[in-house]
Design a protein around this motif. Structure first.
Motif, mmCIF file in Angstrom:
data_model
loop_
_atom_site.group_PDB
_atom_site.id
_atom_site.type_symbol
_atom_site.label_atom_id
_atom_site.label_comp_id
_atom_site.label_asym_id
_atom_site.label_seq_id
_atom_site.Cartn_x
_atom_site.Cartn_y
_atom_site.Cartn_z
ATOM 1 N N HIS B 11 0.793 -1.218 0.000
ATOM 2 C CA HIS B 11 0.000 0.000 0.000
ATOM 3 C C HIS B 11 0.835 1.283 0.000
ATOM 4 C CE1 HIS B 11 -3.832 1.985 0.260
ATOM 5 N NE2 HIS B 11 -3.296 2.821 1.133
ATOM 6 N N GLY B 12 1.865 1.308 0.849
ATOM 7 C CA GLY B 12 2.729 2.495 0.928
ATOM 8 C C GLY B 12 3.362 2.823 -0.415
ATOM 9 N N ASP B 13 3.895 1.806 -1.069
ATOM 10 C CA ASP B 13 4.558 2.021 -2.354
ATOM 11 C C ASP B 13 3.574 2.445 -3.443
ATOM 12 O OD1 ASP B 13 6.925 1.443 -1.179
ATOM 13 O OD2 ASP B 13 7.132 -0.577 -2.017
ATOM 14 N N ILE B 14 2.389 1.854 -3.402
ATOM 15 C CA ILE B 14 1.380 2.210 -4.409
ATOM 16 C C ILE B 14 0.904 3.663 -4.220
ATOM 17 C CG2 ILE B 14 -1.011 1.746 -5.141
ATOM 18 C CD1 ILE B 14 0.773 -0.262 -6.348
ATOM 19 N N SER B 15 0.724 4.076 -2.977
ATOM 20 C CA SER B 15 0.307 5.464 -2.718
ATOM 21 C C SER B 15 1.356 6.424 -3.250
ATOM 22 C CB SER B 15 0.178 5.739 -1.216
ATOM 23 O OG SER B 15 -0.699 4.851 -0.639
ATOM 24 N N VAL B 51 0.862 -2.624 -9.750
ATOM 25 C CA VAL B 51 0.926 -3.677 -8.720
ATOM 26 C C VAL B 51 1.701 -4.879 -9.260
ATOM 27 C CG1 VAL B 51 -0.443 -5.342 -7.397
ATOM 28 C CG2 VAL B 51 -1.194 -2.957 -7.545
ATOM 29 N N PHE B 52 1.414 -5.246 -10.503
ATOM 30 C CA PHE B 52 2.101 -6.394 -11.109
ATOM 31 C C PHE B 52 3.590 -6.117 -11.295
ATOM 32 C CE2 PHE B 52 -1.304 -9.323 -13.194
ATOM 33 C CZ PHE B 52 -1.916 -9.445 -11.951
ATOM 34 N N VAL B 53 3.938 -4.871 -11.600
ATOM 35 C CA VAL B 53 5.358 -4.512 -11.720
ATOM 36 C C VAL B 53 6.053 -4.683 -10.368
ATOM 37 C CG1 VAL B 53 6.983 -2.617 -12.098
ATOM 38 C CG2 VAL B 53 5.033 -2.899 -13.657
ATOM 39 N N LEU B 54 5.433 -4.126 -9.324
ATOM 40 C CA LEU B 54 6.061 -4.194 -7.994
ATOM 41 C C LEU B 54 6.232 -5.651 -7.552
ATOM 42 C CD1 LEU B 54 4.393 -1.289 -5.945
ATOM 43 C CD2 LEU B 54 6.396 -1.229 -7.444
ATOM 44 N N ASP B 63 13.890 -2.386 -5.131
ATOM 45 C CA ASP B 63 14.243 -1.030 -4.703
ATOM 46 C C ASP B 63 13.190 -0.086 -5.262
ATOM 47 O OD1 ASP B 63 15.212 1.506 -4.326
ATOM 48 O OD2 ASP B 63 16.971 1.264 -5.623
ATOM 49 N N ILE B 64 12.357 0.441 -4.375
ATOM 50 C CA ILE B 64 11.217 1.238 -4.838
ATOM 51 C C ILE B 64 11.663 2.456 -5.652
ATOM 52 C CG2 ILE B 64 10.996 2.451 -2.608
ATOM 53 C CD1 ILE B 64 8.077 1.557 -4.987
#
Lengths: 320, 320
Positions: B11-15, B51-54, B63-64
């Motif tokens: 969630h954090g990375d997507i936001s 999401v699929f990439v992450l 590494d975000i």
């Protein structure tokens, strides 16, 4: 004197690029898209961007196997922008041929542009140089922004002449600048060289576009491959018109033209020619040409440098 | 159960990606283009490609700071294709909001798509991996070819069901496949991993699109954010319709619909539902889902793998 004579020593490489461009586009031989793209390709054009790429590469380690990909990519990006332009300008004729949007429709034209751009990106990925990709993708964004500005500014007689210069920078000069620069970058030339080549291309591109915009008023339909005054008829206000708008009653005339009285175009063209606006615009084009040649002077002597010099003069001063 | 719950740990990375997407688009804050793009972005969507990439990147060195660029690039390419789709489909509503072509016009929509694609390429150039660029540019070409095929095949009741599968492969499955694969490539995962993730994404994408095409018949306008039967009304023949066309008199009904008798859509939808075509199409979707899960099984156990598994089941079996 023909333009092609100036870069005769590149003739073999250019022919090869011409042939491989067809192959790149024809890959998908069942599709309308390649028929449409091929028509555009075969309609010709100066191929000035590939030539500028090759010359840029002469400042580094020239390898046609490598550099041809950059040269083709730049020509394809230019073609993609022409196809999308014709949609936006609602143009039915380009280079004396029906446009893709006229022969098929806007939707086919949109995706043909997308497809050509995609093919161009495929070719660029053969260059293992991240800086080259950055330069190119930034240029694509700017070209798109230029096009959008053009839509926004169409038929707007209140716009400032600065918006014109910003528009032609994004629409034309940037891609020519980037052609010179990417040729040099892909051939491993020093930063001091490829940055100068960027500015050389930028100034040449500005001069070239202003000359193009002048020719739209001064050339015949036969020379242009489209009716004279096309820019204005499509609502695009170019440098000679900015100057002509300072004359009394010009604005009223153009407003009536924009309101649908298209037969006014002949009289307007005559008035623009009589107003001294062509001469004023020519001076600005010459100024950019001088700047281009000054930047070029700073580079070490070479055949490529001489050729750039002669091409710049040719396209900055061409009469049709 | 909401889709977002499945990948709550991202969630954090997507936001963050959501926020940076806005920044990437708003860079040019004076332009219609960013207003148009921003509207599309804020209308939401599943963000399934980021999401699929992450998740793909979790199979390598996550590494975000690096991977966010790929995630954003894929979402932007998807958005660009939606904008151009709306031009081709002449759609006025998407995700319950007026489309760009409806709010402005086709020309603005065309260049907004180009601009979003350009921004996407800019982001991708932050990834210093030539293979990633190759995979992506090839996918862009295929997506364009898929769109052109869709134009060509519209309203064509004689087409083969194989053209349907090829079309949804190019239109949807490929970009999802490439999302999974590029996440893994950019994170330095092994070839054996990223190739499997490609196939996982491909099968999920096929299942997803078939489900989408089923829902166009079985969901309500409220659930879809556009009228039920929109695909058919736009001349797009999808899997349930291919099966339904085997029924007597269905072809005649659809021909009349295509000829302009739009109020036939409700009866046609009912007939399609009664024909068993929905069930047949659902079986094909399930088959692709099974294939996706089998490929996934070959990968080493991890949280990312579990999440892929649950998302695949969710989007393959969703009811709206």
């Amino acid at each position: 004197m023909k333009l092609q004579m100036i870069y005769a020593f590149l003739h073999g490489d250019i022919s090869r690029i011409e042939k491989e461009l067809e192959e790149a586009i024809e890959k998908e031989n069942t599709s309308i898209i390649s028929e449409a793209s091929l028509q555009l390709l075969q309609a010709g054009g100066k191929r000035i961007r590939p030539v500028f790429v090759l010359l840029g590469a002469k400042f580094g380690d020239y390898d046609i196997e490598n550099i041809k990909n950059v040269a083709m990519a730049l020509e394809l990006i230019h073609m993609a922008s022409l196809v999308h332009d014709d949609v936006v300008d609602d143009s039915d004729v380009r280079r004396g041929q029906p446009t893709i949007k006229a022969k098929w429709d806007n939707r086919i034209a949109m995706y043909t542009g997308d497809y050509i751009l995609g093919r161009s990106l495929e070719l660029m990925t053969k260059i293992p140089n991240v800086e080259a990709h950055k330069v190119l993708s930034h240029a694509i964004v700017e070209v798109c922004l230029g096009e959008i500005e053009q839509i926004k500014d169409k038929y707007d007689l209140e716009q400032n002449v600065r918006t014109y210069f910003r528009r032609i920078k994004r629409k034309t000069a940037l891609l020519i600048a980037v052609s010179c620069q990417l040729g040099a970058i892909a051939a491993g030339a020093d930063k001091s060289i490829h940055e100068r080549l960027y500015w050389f291309g930028y100034y040449v591109g500005m001069s070239f576009q202003i000359t193009d915009d002048i020719l739209d008023f001064t050339s015949s339909e036969k020379q242009l491959g489209k009716p004279a005054g096309s820019d204005l008829l499509q609502g695009n206000i170019t440098l000679p018109m900015f100057y002509a708008l300072e004359m009394p009653e010009m604005k009223e005339q153009v407003e009536k033209l924009f309101a649908g009285e298209h037969d006014r175009i002949t009289a307007i063209i005559e008035d623009v020619k009589r107003s001294g606006s062509i001469e004023k615009a020519t001076k600005v084009s010459d100024l950019y040409l001088d700047k281009a040649l000054s930047v070029l002077d700073e580079l070490p002597p070479s055949k490529a440098k001489n050729t750039y010099n002669r091409i710049a003069k040719f396209i900055g001063k061409r009469k049709f």
